[in-house]
Design a protein around this motif. Structure first.
Motif, short mmCIF file in Angstrom:
data_model
loop_
_atom_site.label_atom_id
_atom_site.label_comp_id
_atom_site.label_asym_id
_atom_site.label_seq_id
_atom_site.Cartn_x
_atom_site.Cartn_y
_atom_site.Cartn_z
N SER A 258 0.83 -1.20 0.00
CA SER A 258 0.00 0.00 0.00
C SER A 258 0.86 1.26 0.00
O SER A 258 1.98 1.26 0.49
N ARG A 259 0.30 2.30 -0.60
CA ARG A 259 0.97 3.61 -0.62
C ARG A 259 0.12 4.59 0.19
O ARG A 259 -1.11 4.59 0.11
N ARG A 260 0.78 5.44 0.95
CA ARG A 260 0.08 6.42 1.78
C ARG A 260 0.46 7.82 1.31
O ARG A 260 1.63 8.16 1.23
N THR A 261 -0.58 8.62 1.02
CA THR A 261 -0.38 9.98 0.53
C THR A 261 -1.01 10.96 1.51
O THR A 261 -2.22 10.90 1.75
N PRO A 262 -0.22 11.85 2.10
CA PRO A 262 -0.78 12.83 3.05
C PRO A 262 -1.83 13.71 2.38
O PRO A 262 -1.80 13.95 1.17
N GLY A 263 -2.79 14.19 3.19
CA GLY A 263 -3.81 15.08 2.66
C GLY A 263 -3.22 16.36 2.11
O GLY A 263 -2.16 16.83 2.56
N GLU A 264 -3.91 16.96 1.13
CA GLU A 264 -3.40 18.17 0.49
C GLU A 264 -3.43 19.37 1.42
O GLU A 264 -2.58 20.26 1.33
N ARG A 265 -4.43 19.42 2.29
CA ARG A 265 -4.58 20.55 3.21
C ARG A 265 -4.45 20.07 4.64
O ARG A 265 -4.70 18.89 4.94
N ALA A 266 -4.12 20.97 5.52
CA ALA A 266 -4.02 20.63 6.94
C ALA A 266 -5.35 20.06 7.43
O ALA A 266 -6.41 20.64 7.18
N GLY A 267 -5.28 18.94 8.10
CA GLY A 267 -6.49 18.31 8.61
C GLY A 267 -7.09 17.27 7.70
O GLY A 267 -7.95 16.48 8.12
N ASP A 268 -6.68 17.26 6.40
CA ASP A 268 -7.17 16.23 5.49
C ASP A 268 -6.55 14.88 5.86
O ASP A 268 -5.36 14.80 6.18
N PRO A 269 -7.34 13.80 5.80
CA PRO A 269 -6.80 12.50 6.17
C PRO A 269 -5.85 11.95 5.12
O PRO A 269 -5.91 12.32 3.94
N THR A 270 -4.97 11.08 5.54
CA THR A 270 -4.07 10.39 4.62
C THR A 270 -4.86 9.43 3.74
O THR A 270 -5.75 8.73 4.22
N ARG A 271 -4.53 9.38 2.45
CA ARG A 271 -5.17 8.43 1.54
C ARG A 271 -4.28 7.20 1.40
O ARG A 271 -3.07 7.32 1.18
N VAL A 272 -4.88 6.04 1.54
CA VAL A 272 -4.17 4.77 1.39
C VAL A 272 -4.61 4.12 0.09
O VAL A 272 -5.82 3.96 -0.16
N ASP A 273 -3.65 3.75 -0.77
CA ASP A 273 -3.94 3.08 -2.04
C ASP A 273 -3.32 1.69 -2.02
O ASP A 273 -2.15 1.53 -1.65
N VAL A 274 -4.10 0.70 -2.44
CA VAL A 274 -3.61 -0.67 -2.46
C VAL A 274 -4.24 -1.41 -3.64
O VAL A 274 -5.36 -1.10 -4.05
N GLU A 275 -3.50 -2.37 -4.20
CA GLU A 275 -3.99 -3.17 -5.33
C GLU A 275 -3.84 -4.65 -5.03
O GLU A 275 -2.87 -5.07 -4.40
N HIS A 276 -4.81 -5.43 -5.50
CA HIS A 276 -4.75 -6.89 -5.47
C HIS A 276 -4.99 -7.40 -6.89
O HIS A 276 -5.84 -6.86 -7.61
N THR A 277 -4.28 -8.45 -7.28
CA THR A 277 -4.32 -8.96 -8.66
C THR A 277 -4.46 -10.47 -8.66
O THR A 277 -3.90 -11.16 -7.81
N VAL A 278 -5.23 -10.99 -9.65
CA VAL A 278 -5.36 -12.43 -9.80
C VAL A 278 -5.40 -12.78 -11.29
O VAL A 278 -5.92 -12.00 -12.10
N ALA A 279 -4.82 -13.91 -11.64
CA ALA A 279 -4.93 -14.46 -12.99
C ALA A 279 -6.18 -15.31 -13.07
O ALA A 279 -6.46 -16.11 -12.18
N VAL A 280 -6.94 -15.14 -14.15
CA VAL A 280 -8.22 -15.82 -14.31
C VAL A 280 -8.20 -16.65 -15.60
O VAL A 280 -7.91 -16.10 -16.67
N PRO A 281 -8.50 -17.95 -15.54
CA PRO A 281 -8.49 -18.78 -16.74
C PRO A 281 -9.79 -18.66 -17.53
O PRO A 281 -10.51 -19.64 -17.76
N ALA A 282 -10.11 -17.44 -17.96
CA ALA A 282 -11.33 -17.18 -18.73
C ALA A 282 -11.12 -15.91 -19.54
O ALA A 282 -10.29 -15.06 -19.20
#
Length: 347
Positions: free
Chosen positions: A22-46
């Motif tokens: 996961s990546r954490r990005t601080p809020g743009e303005r004071a008091g804005d919460p940190t944004r957390v970005d995460v990815e999950h991936t799977v191979a699908v036989p279809a």
């Protein structure tokens, strides 16, 4: 259902789900919460088109995704794609949550972006994107999430991380299996209904179906009931059901109760022959009374067919067995509801 064998048979190896740190990005303005970005991936036989169709049909998600209990469209995108709104009920970290989301469906690029309409504190934001692309003879599916907690609360961020990771892994693994079976033309899922006319009101019929804690006295096939209500309109129902051969089995369900028209449920503990079982009690009132419908949607656990029904049993025989067993109990419940509402049961 007349078998009590727990679901312990060896299952095919689950598709492997990979996650990117996961990546954490601080809020743009004071008091804005940190944004957390995460990815999950799977191979699908279809093929990608098969996978995308499963993701687009939200109302079928309870049959595909283990966390999803019930889903409904509030606004549906046109065939060519576009914006839509939906409401979801799902399990997360042992609880049940509901929310409305907006989605933007893009069939041409096989992408679906989503975001909760009004996140409830302590969640500040929750959204993400499904992406399906070709990969070798099949597909690759990426599920991205972006979320934030009010005030960057550490406990909430930990809860969200656990919920997002657990649900994403379960959803992607189940999506891969559902797409594989659909591509192979395996006939493992089906839906059926039984109905009965009741001379009374939808509210009275709903009350009988809603107050399941009384079913031990009211339904002869119910041996034990444990009912809890963690939130208004949300029930967790554990029940022991008697069968004609004298045995019994235990089920546990989450029920979404919307008086006086419907109760939708999903079994969290199923008999060995069922991988998934969802259902609905649907009530339609008119001048003559109310039509009560018991609807079942199931996905068979094909690996258990011969173990439960015998070495020569077929999937078609399993379908017939499940149809008769579930239909027998739900029809009995409808008859008891009719007698109760019409005042002929003595209960």
């Amino acid at each position: 259902m007349s078998e009590t064998t727990p679901r312990t048979a060896k299952q095919p190896a689950a598709p492997e789900v990979f996650d990117r740190p996961s990546r954490r990005t601080p809020g743009e303005r004071a008091g804005d919460p940190t944004r957390v970005d995460v990815e999950h991936t799977v191979a699908v036989p279809a093929a990608p088109a098969v996978v995308f169709d499963l993701l687009a049909d939200v109302e079928k998600w309870p049959l595909i995704f283990p966390p999803t209990v019930h889903a409904r469209f509030l606004e549906r995108a046109p065939d060519g794609g576009g914006p839509e709104r939906l409401q979801l009920w799902a399990t997360a970290n042992g609880g049940v949550r509901t929310w409305t989301s907006r989605r933007l469906v893009d069939p041409a690029r096989r992408r679906i972006s989503f975001g909760q309409d009004r996140p409830k504190a302590p969640i500040a934001a929750m959204g993400g994107e499904w992406t399906v692309r070709s990969a070798g003879a099949g597909s690759e599916v990426v599920l991205a999430h972006s979320y934030a907690a009010v005030g960057d609360d550490a406990d909430t961020l930990g809860w969200l991380e656990k919920a997002v990771d657990g649900n994403s892994r379960a959803e992607l693994a189940s999506l891969a299996e559902a797409a594989r079976e659909k591509e192979a033309g395996m006939d493992t899922s089906f839906t059926f209904r039984d109905s009965l006319h009741i001379e009374g009101t939808a509210a009275a019929a709903h009350a009988f179906l809603d107050r399941a804690e009384h079913w031990v006295e009211r339904l002869p096939h119910v041996a034990r009931v444990e009912l809890t209500e963690p939130a208004p309109g949300v029930q967790v129902l554990e029940m022991d059901t008697r069968t004609p051969d004298g045995s019994s089995h235990t089920t546990r369900s989450v029920r979404i109760c919307q008086a006086p028209r419907s109760i939708h449920y999903k079994q969290l503990i199923t008999p060995a022959l069922l991988r998934v079982h969802t259902g609905s009690w649907l009530l339609t009132e008119d001048a003559r009374g109310v039509t009560a419908v018991a609807e079942h949607s199931v996905v068979l656990e094909t690996a258990a067919v011969t173990r439960v029904l015998g070495p020569d049993a077929t999937v078609q025989q399993a379908r017939t067995f499940v149809r008769e067993a579930l239909g027998r109990n739900s029809s009995a419940t409808l008859r008891r509801a009719k007698a109760f509402v019409e005042g002929t049961s003595g209960a």
